[in-house]
Write a protein that holds these residues in place. Sequence first.
Motif, mmCIF file in Angstrom:
data_model
loop_
_atom_site.group_PDB
_atom_site.id
_atom_site.type_symbol
_atom_site.label_atom_id
_atom_site.label_comp_id
_atom_site.label_asym_id
_atom_site.label_seq_id
_atom_site.Cartn_x
_atom_site.Cartn_y
_atom_site.Cartn_z
ATOM 1 N N ALA A 152 -14.163 -20.156 38.956
ATOM 2 C CA ALA A 152 -15.515 -20.449 38.478
ATOM 3 C C ALA A 152 -15.960 -21.839 38.910
ATOM 4 O O ALA A 152 -17.099 -22.032 39.373
ATOM 5 N N ALA A 153 -15.068 -22.820 38.786
ATOM 6 C CA ALA A 153 -15.414 -24.200 39.137
ATOM 7 C C ALA A 153 -15.757 -24.342 40.613
ATOM 8 O O ALA A 153 -16.760 -24.967 40.975
ATOM 9 N N THR A 154 -14.930 -23.754 41.468
ATOM 10 C CA THR A 154 -15.152 -23.911 42.907
ATOM 11 C C THR A 154 -16.398 -23.154 43.371
ATOM 12 O O THR A 154 -17.144 -23.643 44.226
ATOM 13 N N ALA A 167 -6.687 -4.196 41.284
ATOM 14 C CA ALA A 167 -7.712 -4.644 42.223
ATOM 15 C C ALA A 167 -7.162 -4.822 43.634
ATOM 16 O O ALA A 167 -7.938 -4.925 44.594
ATOM 17 N N GLY A 168 -5.825 -4.878 43.752
ATOM 18 C CA GLY A 168 -5.218 -5.044 45.063
ATOM 19 C C GLY A 168 -5.366 -6.432 45.642
ATOM 20 O O GLY A 168 -5.399 -6.614 46.863
ATOM 21 N N VAL A 169 -5.455 -7.450 44.752
ATOM 22 C CA VAL A 169 -5.551 -8.834 45.223
ATOM 23 C C VAL A 169 -4.234 -9.549 44.922
ATOM 24 O O VAL A 169 -3.369 -9.021 44.229
ATOM 25 N N ARG A 170 -4.095 -10.750 45.448
ATOM 26 C CA ARG A 170 -2.861 -11.511 45.294
ATOM 27 C C ARG A 170 -2.604 -11.859 43.831
ATOM 28 O O ARG A 170 -3.520 -11.895 43.009
ATOM 29 N N ASP A 171 -1.346 -12.146 43.529
ATOM 30 C CA ASP A 171 -0.969 -12.533 42.174
ATOM 31 C C ASP A 171 -1.507 -13.931 41.865
ATOM 32 O O ASP A 171 -1.608 -14.782 42.769
ATOM 33 N N ALA A 172 -1.860 -14.173 40.626
ATOM 34 C CA ALA A 172 -2.397 -15.477 40.214
ATOM 35 C C ALA A 172 -2.238 -15.625 38.707
ATOM 36 O O ALA A 172 -1.957 -14.666 37.992
ATOM 37 N N ARG A 173 -2.412 -16.857 38.229
ATOM 38 C CA ARG A 173 -2.366 -17.128 36.803
ATOM 39 C C ARG A 173 -3.730 -16.846 36.174
ATOM 40 O O ARG A 173 -4.744 -16.801 36.876
ATOM 41 N N VAL A 174 -3.753 -16.665 34.872
ATOM 42 C CA VAL A 174 -5.025 -16.506 34.173
ATOM 43 C C VAL A 174 -5.898 -17.734 34.405
ATOM 44 O O VAL A 174 -7.109 -17.624 34.606
ATOM 45 N N HIS A 175 -5.276 -18.915 34.412
ATOM 46 C CA HIS A 175 -6.023 -20.165 34.562
ATOM 47 C C HIS A 175 -6.684 -20.269 35.940
ATOM 48 O O HIS A 175 -7.641 -21.027 36.102
ATOM 49 N N ASP A 176 -6.194 -19.512 36.922
ATOM 50 C CA ASP A 176 -6.814 -19.550 38.250
ATOM 51 C C ASP A 176 -8.219 -18.960 38.214
ATOM 52 O O ASP A 176 -9.032 -19.247 39.100
ATOM 53 N N LEU A 213 -14.394 -15.418 34.377
ATOM 54 C CA LEU A 213 -14.591 -15.747 35.791
ATOM 55 C C LEU A 213 -15.954 -16.387 36.044
ATOM 56 O O LEU A 213 -16.089 -17.226 36.935
ATOM 57 N N ALA A 214 -16.960 -16.000 35.273
ATOM 58 C CA ALA A 214 -18.300 -16.533 35.518
ATOM 59 C C ALA A 214 -18.510 -17.900 34.885
ATOM 60 O O ALA A 214 -19.208 -18.750 35.444
#
Length: 410
Positions: free
Chosen positions: A355-357, A341-350, A199-200
């Motif tokens: 990190a980019a944004t 974590a209780g966050v929305r579903d996403a891909r690993v690539h997200d 993520l970083a």
Amino acid sequence: MLPPQLSTSQDRRQNHAWVTVGTKPNGKPDRRHVKRRTKDEAKERVDELLAQKQAGTVVRPGRAMTVEAWLTTYLDTVAPRRCDPSTIYDYRSKMRTWVYPEIGRVRLDQLTADHLDAVYTVMDRAGRAGSTVLKVHRILSRALEVAYRRGHMPRNPARMMDAPSFKAREIQPFREEEAVTVLDATEWRRNAARWAVGLALGLRQGEVLGLRWPYVDLEAKELRVWWQLHRRSFEHGCAGEPCGRRRAGNCPSRVLPLRSGEQIVDGGLILKEPKGKSKRTVPLPQELVDALRRHREIQELEQAMAGAAWLDHGFVFATATGGPISPEADWDEWKALLKAAGVRDARVHDGRHTAATILLALGVPIEVVQELLGHSDIRLTRGYSKVASAMARDATDRIGGALLRKRAAP
């Protein structure tokens, strides 16, 4: 070059013609025999050959190959010199699924843009993504261009049509507070630092899983992204005596295709160099240096507990016995982490998108972000700019609301 030579004769209601279209590689005249039902049909074919001769596009002598025969040859002998074996596997799958059933028996010299349109129409009606349709078009376009250059067909019909269009998938990164929530949920999980690094720094999944300790310098606060861990599909090794098994992975003589420099790690897992300009050195913030030091201490304890069962591959993020973490297991861990974590579903690539944004939202120059992410084309990096701008706007609005809010009148 010899001038055109034509003659016609009537034989059992057949009209014949002979036309010299050039010279063979051995220096002899390349003389083609044309046979049609009527004289007009024979003349039409002769005119076609002469036009090809004039344009330098005369097809090789003999019966033209079918689309399926040529694509099989192309994917077996030509494409492997340019493409990764996993890419070839994907190409073959798409050809078998969409192209061969529709136009596989069509001869190359009779293939038209209408035939290609028919393939794309079938894919559209089946609900395939526009990006998949475009990918099939690009595979066909390249394969047919090679066939044209080698004299297997008079023209490349893919040139005569517009490439299928599609709407790019909208980037959906996590917000900064969501990313923090995800990292908080890793506190008591194995390999927690894996997600901090992802993520970083925005490393790809294969780059994180392929990271090894010799490429991490905690004193210099940097790591070298020189390898990726990937799963490679097995191929049949029983060409002489087919084993009868449909799946290549079940073949007793199965083989794992490797390109120069690739290394087998375990089963179908291999290490390979990142493509293009993705091979890079990435600086580490102090927080990540501290996290990786703690992670190494835990891993050394696991190694002591495993004893002789420890697999010393040197992976930074490994199983409890030192083995590689498969992309599938990593994906499952990510999904479990998001749920915890209780966050929305996403891909690993997200995580890479996140990190980019965040980097762009923090004002890091786009050229620096491109280098950190290993993008070969800065246009890929610019794709994050719109989302990053919105994220930066949201951040400044929150800062304004906290620091510059109007005070109540006395």
